[in-house]
Design a protein around this motif. Sequence first.
Motif, PDB file in Angstrom:
ATOM      1  N   SER A   3      -1.856   2.573  -5.252  1.00  0.00           N
ATOM      2  CA  SER A   3      -1.428   3.877  -4.745  1.00  0.00           C
ATOM      3  C   SER A   3      -1.973   4.160  -3.347  1.00  0.00           C
ATOM      4  O   SER A   3      -1.439   5.006  -2.640  1.00  0.00           O
ATOM      5  CB  SER A   3      -1.854   4.985  -5.701  1.00  0.00           C
ATOM      6  OG  SER A   3      -3.266   5.055  -5.775  1.00  0.00           O
ATOM      7  N   GLY A   4      -3.014   3.468  -2.934  1.00  0.00           N
ATOM      8  CA  GLY A   4      -3.595   3.702  -1.619  1.00  0.00           C
ATOM      9  C   GLY A   4      -3.184   2.714  -0.555  1.00  0.00           C
ATOM     10  O   GLY A   4      -3.436   2.927   0.622  1.00  0.00           O
ATOM     11  N   ILE A   5      -2.541   1.635  -0.956  1.00  0.00           N
ATOM     12  CA  ILE A   5      -2.265   0.584   0.019  1.00  0.00           C
ATOM     13  C   ILE A   5      -1.242   1.018   1.076  1.00  0.00           C
ATOM     14  O   ILE A   5      -1.401   0.705   2.254  1.00  0.00           O
ATOM     15  CB  ILE A   5      -1.846  -0.730  -0.662  1.00  0.00           C
ATOM     16  CG1 ILE A   5      -1.946  -1.868   0.351  1.00  0.00           C
ATOM     17  CG2 ILE A   5      -0.464  -0.628  -1.259  1.00  0.00           C
ATOM     18  CD1 ILE A   5      -1.925  -3.236  -0.280  1.00  0.00           C
ATOM     19  N   THR A   6      -0.217   1.761   0.690  1.00  0.00           N
ATOM     20  CA  THR A   6       0.813   2.137   1.662  1.00  0.00           C
ATOM     21  C   THR A   6       0.261   3.043   2.758  1.00  0.00           C
ATOM     22  O   THR A   6       0.414   2.729   3.939  1.00  0.00           O
ATOM     23  CB  THR A   6       2.019   2.772   0.953  1.00  0.00           C
ATOM     24  OG1 THR A   6       2.543   1.835   0.019  1.00  0.00           O
ATOM     25  CG2 THR A   6       3.092   3.154   1.944  1.00  0.00           C
ATOM     26  N   PRO A   7      -0.382   4.166   2.437  1.00  0.00           N
ATOM     27  CA  PRO A   7      -0.899   4.998   3.518  1.00  0.00           C
ATOM     28  C   PRO A   7      -1.977   4.290   4.343  1.00  0.00           C
ATOM     29  O   PRO A   7      -2.048   4.463   5.560  1.00  0.00           O
ATOM     30  CB  PRO A   7      -1.448   6.243   2.829  1.00  0.00           C
ATOM     31  CG  PRO A   7      -1.546   5.902   1.389  1.00  0.00           C
ATOM     32  CD  PRO A   7      -0.585   4.792   1.124  1.00  0.00           C
ATOM     33  N   ASN A   8      -2.795   3.474   3.710  1.00  0.00           N
ATOM     34  CA  ASN A   8      -3.820   2.752   4.455  1.00  0.00           C
ATOM     35  C   ASN A   8      -3.208   1.700   5.372  1.00  0.00           C
ATOM     36  O   ASN A   8      -3.681   1.477   6.483  1.00  0.00           O
ATOM     37  CB  ASN A   8      -4.833   2.113   3.507  1.00  0.00           C
ATOM     38  CG  ASN A   8      -5.741   3.152   2.892  1.00  0.00           C
ATOM     39  OD1 ASN A   8      -6.148   4.099   3.548  1.00  0.00           O
ATOM     40  ND2 ASN A   8      -6.041   2.985   1.617  1.00  0.00           N
ATOM     41  N   PHE A   9      -2.160   1.056   4.921  1.00  0.00           N
ATOM     42  CA  PHE A   9      -1.454   0.070   5.741  1.00  0.00           C
ATOM     43  C   PHE A   9      -0.838   0.752   6.965  1.00  0.00           C
ATOM     44  O   PHE A   9      -1.002   0.291   8.102  1.00  0.00           O
ATOM     45  CB  PHE A   9      -0.379  -0.624   4.898  1.00  0.00           C
ATOM     46  CG  PHE A   9       0.484  -1.556   5.680  1.00  0.00           C
ATOM     47  CD1 PHE A   9      -0.023  -2.735   6.182  1.00  0.00           C
ATOM     48  CD2 PHE A   9       1.808  -1.243   5.910  1.00  0.00           C
ATOM     49  CE1 PHE A   9       0.781  -3.598   6.916  1.00  0.00           C
ATOM     50  CE2 PHE A   9       2.619  -2.095   6.641  1.00  0.00           C
ATOM     51  CZ  PHE A   9       2.100  -3.277   7.142  1.00  0.00           C
TER      52      PHE A   9
END
Length: 103
Positions: free
Chosen positions: A4-10
């Motif tokens: 769930s955090g990979i997209t915004p962090n990317f």
Amino acid sequence: AWQSGITPNFVHSLDAAHMRNVINSMGKRGIQDFWSVHDDFGTHAANIDMMREIINEEFVRLHKGRNIDWWCSQMSNKWEHSGKDDIGDFNLDKVLESQFFVS
């Protein structure tokens, strides 16, 4: 979960890389006065046109030949990169001509 955090962090990492490149390019062109907050840029009014040009150029440079498939293949050996950078008929170079890419 990490998914769930990979997209915004990317996306944030791409913003940060873009900002770093813009600031370095501004310095190389003699603009020493700028401010930045997250993914916002600013400089003296006399340098705005050059800063906009640099922002567009660095955006194209960062994303040229790098589609989401390529980026994901770099982050995980489980991702199967197709080997081709097919982004349809989108022409990234149009960003260089855009008057309103940055506002």
